[in-house]
Design an enzyme around this catalytic site. Structure first.
Site, short mmCIF file in Angstrom:
data_model
loop_
_atom_site.label_atom_id
_atom_site.label_comp_id
_atom_site.label_asym_id
_atom_site.label_seq_id
_atom_site.Cartn_x
_atom_site.Cartn_y
_atom_site.Cartn_z
N THR A 125 24.36 47.47 -17.27
CA THR A 125 23.16 47.45 -18.12
C THR A 125 22.83 48.86 -18.62
O THR A 125 23.14 49.84 -17.96
CB THR A 125 21.99 46.92 -17.27
OG1 THR A 125 22.24 45.55 -17.02
CG2 THR A 125 20.65 47.08 -17.94
N ARG B 165 20.67 31.68 -17.10
CA ARG B 165 20.11 32.70 -16.20
C ARG B 165 19.62 33.93 -16.98
O ARG B 165 20.27 34.43 -17.87
CB ARG B 165 21.20 33.12 -15.21
CG ARG B 165 20.77 34.18 -14.20
CD ARG B 165 21.13 35.59 -14.65
NE ARG B 165 20.80 36.58 -13.62
CZ ARG B 165 20.81 37.89 -13.83
NH1 ARG B 165 21.12 38.38 -15.02
NH2 ARG B 165 20.50 38.72 -12.88
N GLY C 287 17.95 37.82 -16.34
CA GLY C 287 17.76 38.85 -15.31
C GLY C 287 16.43 39.56 -15.45
O GLY C 287 15.51 39.09 -16.13
N ASP C 288 16.35 40.71 -14.82
CA ASP C 288 15.10 41.49 -14.82
C ASP C 288 14.90 42.29 -16.10
O ASP C 288 13.76 42.62 -16.46
CB ASP C 288 15.09 42.47 -13.64
CG ASP C 288 16.27 43.44 -13.73
OD1 ASP C 288 17.41 42.98 -13.91
OD2 ASP C 288 16.04 44.66 -13.63
N THR D 129 18.24 49.00 -13.45
CA THR D 129 19.58 48.38 -13.44
C THR D 129 19.91 47.99 -12.01
O THR D 129 19.60 48.73 -11.07
CB THR D 129 20.66 49.33 -13.98
OG1 THR D 129 21.95 48.76 -13.71
CG2 THR D 129 20.59 50.72 -13.36
N GLY D 130 20.50 46.83 -11.85
CA GLY D 130 20.84 46.38 -10.50
C GLY D 130 20.81 44.86 -10.44
O GLY D 130 20.83 44.19 -11.48
N GLY E 253 19.42 41.76 -10.65
CA GLY E 253 18.18 41.41 -11.32
C GLY E 253 17.25 40.49 -10.55
O GLY E 253 16.02 40.62 -10.64
N1 ASP Z 1 19.84 44.03 -13.98
C1 ASP Z 1 20.83 43.34 -14.76
C2 ASP Z 1 20.65 41.86 -14.57
O1 ASP Z 1 20.42 41.43 -13.46
C3 ASP Z 1 22.21 43.69 -14.39
C4 ASP Z 1 22.53 45.14 -14.49
O2 ASP Z 1 21.69 45.98 -14.19
O3 ASP Z 1 23.67 45.45 -14.86
O4 ASP Z 1 20.79 41.13 -15.52
#
Ligand code: ASP
Length: 306
Positions: free
Chosen positions: A174, A202, A204-205, A225-226, A228
């Site tokens: 991300t 789905r 994400g965050d 980022t992480g 989500g």
């Molecule tokens: N946070 C993002 C998600 O869960 C993924 C990412 O940070 O790469 O969609």
């Protein structure tokens, strides 16, 4: 107080020197430097934080090294479903979009939604109808296709679960940017393809205001980022804002508490970039690495590992 500050990320995860060739590292550093420069130049010319974060994220979306825009990961049905959000700290206006497949730069659609839709959060085909009505650029599936991401998906597509954006190199690709401009205004922007093999629409965050993206001139601007699911449940970005405003913590203290204590206890891997109203910058992560960089009038730095 600094006249301006900007920070960017290109995703967090297991990024160790041993898994990275020097050629690949050079490509990542060049890509991050280019994106940072796009935002920094705007701020040096007294442009707005909003324009700076937009320019930096567009540059990252256009680079297939990152899981956003061109190079977004594949869903369970072999498609791309991208999410993005943007927020300005002066007015608390925000725009977010989820599950779009063909808009070239999802962050530009998030910005159009904020400015012209009268809404905050649009999704799917109808969000793309709005993009069309605003004259945004569209691309074909071939444009978004990246062989590396396709290989990632092929290796897990028959498995039950979804995957964070990884193979042997576990990472979340991300992208995001946060900035403070010369007028004292903050802005945050985040864009992602989400997670490889994700199903059932789905989300994400990243596009969830207060979870993966948030900006408020009273406190800070954040882009996460992480994993989500954890970032949504922990309402990460807004939690940092609250810790600063209600509890009087500094940006650094609030970020450390949320990323390296609260999230770790829940099992949520990842990191974030943050800038406060004084121009202080924090780049905490609990994963092994995070593609990141920041610039102030005095210095400009790109980092990948711990
Ligand atoms: N946070 C993002 C998600 O869960 C993924 C990412 O940070 O790469 O969609």
């Amino acid at each position: 107080m600094r006249t301006f500050s900007i920070a960017i990320h290109g995703g967090a995860g297991t990024i160790t020197r041993s898994l990275m060739s020097s050629e690949k590292e050079k490509l990542y550093r060049e890509a991050l430097t280019y994106a940072l420069n796009q935002g920094e130049e705007i701020l040096r010319k007294n442009g707005t934080a909003l324009d700076a974060v937009t320019a930096a994220v567009v540059a990252l979306e256009n680079n297939p090294l990152f899981n956003a825009g061109k190079g977004a990961v594949f869903t369970n049905t072999g498609k791309h479903e991208m999410d993005a959000a943007i927020m300005r700290g002066d007015t608390l206006e925000a725009g977010a979009v989820a599950g779009i497949s063909a808009v070239k730069n999802p962050i530009l659609l998030a910005k159009e939604i904020m400015q012209f839709s009268g809404h905050v959060f649009l999704a799917g085909n109808q969000a793309e109808d709005f993009a069309r009505s605003r004259g945004l650029a569209f691309e074909t599936p071939e444009y978004f296709h990246d062989e590396f991401r396709f290989g990632q998906w092929m290796s897990v597509k028959d498995e039950e679960g979804y995957q964070l954006d990884h193979t042997d190199e576990k990472k979340f690709g991300t992208v995001g940017a946060v900035a403070k401009d010369a007028f004292g205004n903050l802005a945050a922007a985040t864009s992602t393809g989400g997670m490889t093999n994700k199903r059932w629409g789905r989300i994400g965050d990243s596009p969830v205001i207060g979870a993966g993206t948030y900006a408020n001139n009273e406190s800070c601007a954040i882009s996460c980022t992480g994993h989500g699911e954890f970032f949504i449940r922990a309402v990460v970005a807004y939690d940092i804002h609250c810790l600063m405003v209600y509890k009087g913590l500094s940006l650094q203290q609030a970020c450390e508490l949320v990323v390296n204590d609260k999230l770790v206890k829940m099992g949520g891997e990842g990191g974030l970039i943050a800038v406060d109203h004084l121009g202080n910058i924090a780049l905490p992560f609990n994963s092994e690495g995070m593609y990141r960089g920041f610039a102030t009038p005095e210095e400009s730095i790109i980092e990948i590992y711990k």
